[in-house]
Motif scaffolding. Structure first.
Motif, short mmCIF file in Angstrom:
data_model
loop_
_atom_site.label_atom_id
_atom_site.label_comp_id
_atom_site.label_asym_id
_atom_site.label_seq_id
_atom_site.Cartn_x
_atom_site.Cartn_y
_atom_site.Cartn_z
N LEU A 119 -78.53 6.55 11.86
CA LEU A 119 -78.02 7.39 10.78
C LEU A 119 -79.08 8.43 10.41
O LEU A 119 -80.20 8.10 10.06
N LEU A 120 -78.69 9.70 10.52
CA LEU A 120 -79.57 10.81 10.16
C LEU A 120 -79.07 11.42 8.86
O LEU A 120 -77.91 11.80 8.75
N HIS A 121 -79.95 11.49 7.86
CA HIS A 121 -79.59 12.06 6.56
C HIS A 121 -80.38 13.33 6.32
O HIS A 121 -81.59 13.37 6.53
N PHE A 122 -79.70 14.40 5.89
CA PHE A 122 -80.41 15.61 5.51
C PHE A 122 -79.67 16.29 4.36
O PHE A 122 -78.45 16.24 4.25
N ALA A 123 -80.43 16.94 3.49
CA ALA A 123 -79.89 17.59 2.30
C ALA A 123 -80.69 18.84 1.99
O ALA A 123 -81.84 18.98 2.42
N PHE A 124 -80.07 19.76 1.23
CA PHE A 124 -80.78 20.96 0.82
C PHE A 124 -81.97 20.60 -0.06
O PHE A 124 -81.90 19.68 -0.87
N ARG A 125 -83.03 21.37 0.08
CA ARG A 125 -84.13 21.28 -0.87
C ARG A 125 -83.64 21.73 -2.25
O ARG A 125 -82.73 22.55 -2.37
N ALA A 139 -76.06 20.56 -0.22
CA ALA A 139 -75.37 19.97 0.93
C ALA A 139 -76.06 18.64 1.22
O ALA A 139 -77.26 18.61 1.47
N ASP A 140 -75.30 17.58 1.14
CA ASP A 140 -75.83 16.24 1.39
C ASP A 140 -75.02 15.64 2.53
O ASP A 140 -73.83 15.36 2.37
N VAL A 141 -75.65 15.47 3.69
CA VAL A 141 -74.92 15.15 4.92
C VAL A 141 -75.54 13.94 5.61
O VAL A 141 -76.77 13.81 5.70
N ASN A 142 -74.66 13.06 6.11
CA ASN A 142 -75.07 11.93 6.95
C ASN A 142 -74.44 12.09 8.32
O ASN A 142 -73.22 12.31 8.44
N LEU A 143 -75.26 11.99 9.35
CA LEU A 143 -74.79 12.11 10.73
C LEU A 143 -75.11 10.83 11.47
O LEU A 143 -76.28 10.42 11.56
N LYS A 144 -74.07 10.17 12.00
CA LYS A 144 -74.26 8.99 12.83
C LYS A 144 -74.44 9.46 14.27
O LYS A 144 -73.51 10.00 14.88
N MET A 145 -75.63 9.24 14.81
CA MET A 145 -75.94 9.74 16.14
C MET A 145 -75.14 9.00 17.19
O MET A 145 -75.05 7.76 17.16
N PRO A 146 -74.52 9.72 18.13
CA PRO A 146 -73.81 9.05 19.22
C PRO A 146 -74.75 8.16 20.02
O PRO A 146 -75.96 8.39 20.06
N ARG A 147 -74.19 7.17 20.63
CA ARG A 147 -74.91 6.21 21.48
C ARG A 147 -75.78 5.26 20.66
O ARG A 147 -75.54 4.06 20.63
N SER A 148 -76.76 5.79 19.94
CA SER A 148 -77.68 4.89 19.23
C SER A 148 -77.13 4.44 17.88
O SER A 148 -77.62 3.45 17.33
N ASN A 149 -76.15 5.16 17.33
CA ASN A 149 -75.60 4.89 16.00
C ASN A 149 -76.66 4.98 14.90
O ASN A 149 -76.47 4.50 13.79
N PRO A 163 -85.49 15.97 4.40
CA PRO A 163 -86.53 16.37 5.36
C PRO A 163 -86.04 17.46 6.31
O PRO A 163 -84.83 17.69 6.42
N ALA A 164 -86.98 18.10 6.98
CA ALA A 164 -86.62 19.18 7.90
C ALA A 164 -85.73 18.66 9.01
O ALA A 164 -85.81 17.49 9.41
N LEU A 165 -84.85 19.53 9.49
CA LEU A 165 -83.97 19.14 10.59
C LEU A 165 -84.79 18.86 11.85
O LEU A 165 -85.77 19.56 12.14
#
Length: 277
Positions: free
Chosen positions: A87-93, A75-85, A172-174
């Protein structure tokens, strides 16, 4: 003619039953194959399939999920944080996979239905209508359970999601203010991301912990690790898995065939129970 009806109906049952159960068995077998889960080493590993996550009207969450049978292997996911915009990236080990229990359970149920249909010798003839009805009820129970596992995701509390092993799958860890959950809903693989904020002691006088739900809404509160939280944002994205749709169609067709045979038995039974005087 009336005295011949029971014999005629019994012959009808004997002729209709093998055809109908064979059809049900074939359709169930097709449903089982759609899950692409190897039954043994001879079949080898299931192939990997990648799906792009999407949701209508927003690009806050983007990603790619890789499915291998009943396992989410990447799972390779990018999340654009509201307000600050930001970019948070997290993926499975690389050493982790997440088993999707819904898929595994659904295939187990359809395989049990196949076993019930095929455990008798091919030359076996049913002697009574009630014997056929008992078999169809057992097969339909397994098929209904298989379908329900895909159409009805589990209801989870937010503490259950927070304590899930899924939180330790990423590198990296959530962040501590992010929760994620994966589940199957019909023919879709869904990802829900919850953003949290910590409730200060002065604001917890109206604290009402949320119960179990498939999807929690903003404002839901919960307590975990001696800390109270509130959901501030919810992001749900999904991808269509075509073979899950095929499996659901085959479940429906199999159930219809079973019901058709039960209806035939009911008609025959009306002749058996008919008393002209």
């Amino acid at each position: 003619m009336l005295t011949r009806a029971p014999l005629f109906c019994l012959i009808g049952v004997q002729q209709a039953q093998p055809v109908n159960t064979l059809l049900v068995g074939v359709v169930c077998d097709e449903a089982s194959h759609r899950f692409a889960l190897p039954a043994g080493g001879a079949e080898g590993a299931a192939k990997q399939e990648s799906f792009v996550l999407s949701t209508a009207g927003t690009d806050q969450v983007k990603g790619v999920l890789t499915l291998q049978g009943d396992a989410l292997c990447q799972a390779d996911v990018n999340l654009k944080m509201p307000r600050s915009n930001q970019l948070l990236h997290f993926a499975f080990r690389e050493d982790k996979q997440w088993k999707l229990q819904q898929i595994q359970d659904a295939r187990n149920h359809v395989n049990q239905a196949i076993y019930l249909l095929m455990k008798r010798d091919v030359s076996y003839h049913f002697k009574t209508g009630s014997e056929v009805l008992k078999l169809m009820d057992a097969v339909m129970l397994q098929l209904s359970r298989a379908r329900n596992r895909l159409t009805t995701p589990a209801t989870l509390t937010l503490p259950e999601i927070a304590s899930s092993g899924l939180t330790r799958m990423f590198a990296p860890a959530l962040p501590p203010d992010i929760l994620v959950n994966f589940y199957i809903n019909l023919n879709k693989l869904c990802l829900t991301i919850y953003q949290l904020h910590v409730l200060q002691p002065s604001t917890t006088k109206n604290f009402k912990p949320a119960g179990g739900s498939i999807l929690h809404n903003p404002g839901a509160m919960f307590e975990f690790g001696n800390q109270r939280y509130e959901v501030s944002h919810v992001h749900k994205v999904e991808c269509v898995v075509p073979w899950l749709n095929d499996a659901l169609v085959f479940f429906t067709v199999s159930l219809q065939l079973c019901q058709q045979l039960k209806d035939k038995i009911s008609v025959f039974s009306s002749y058996w129970n008919y008393k002209p005087y």
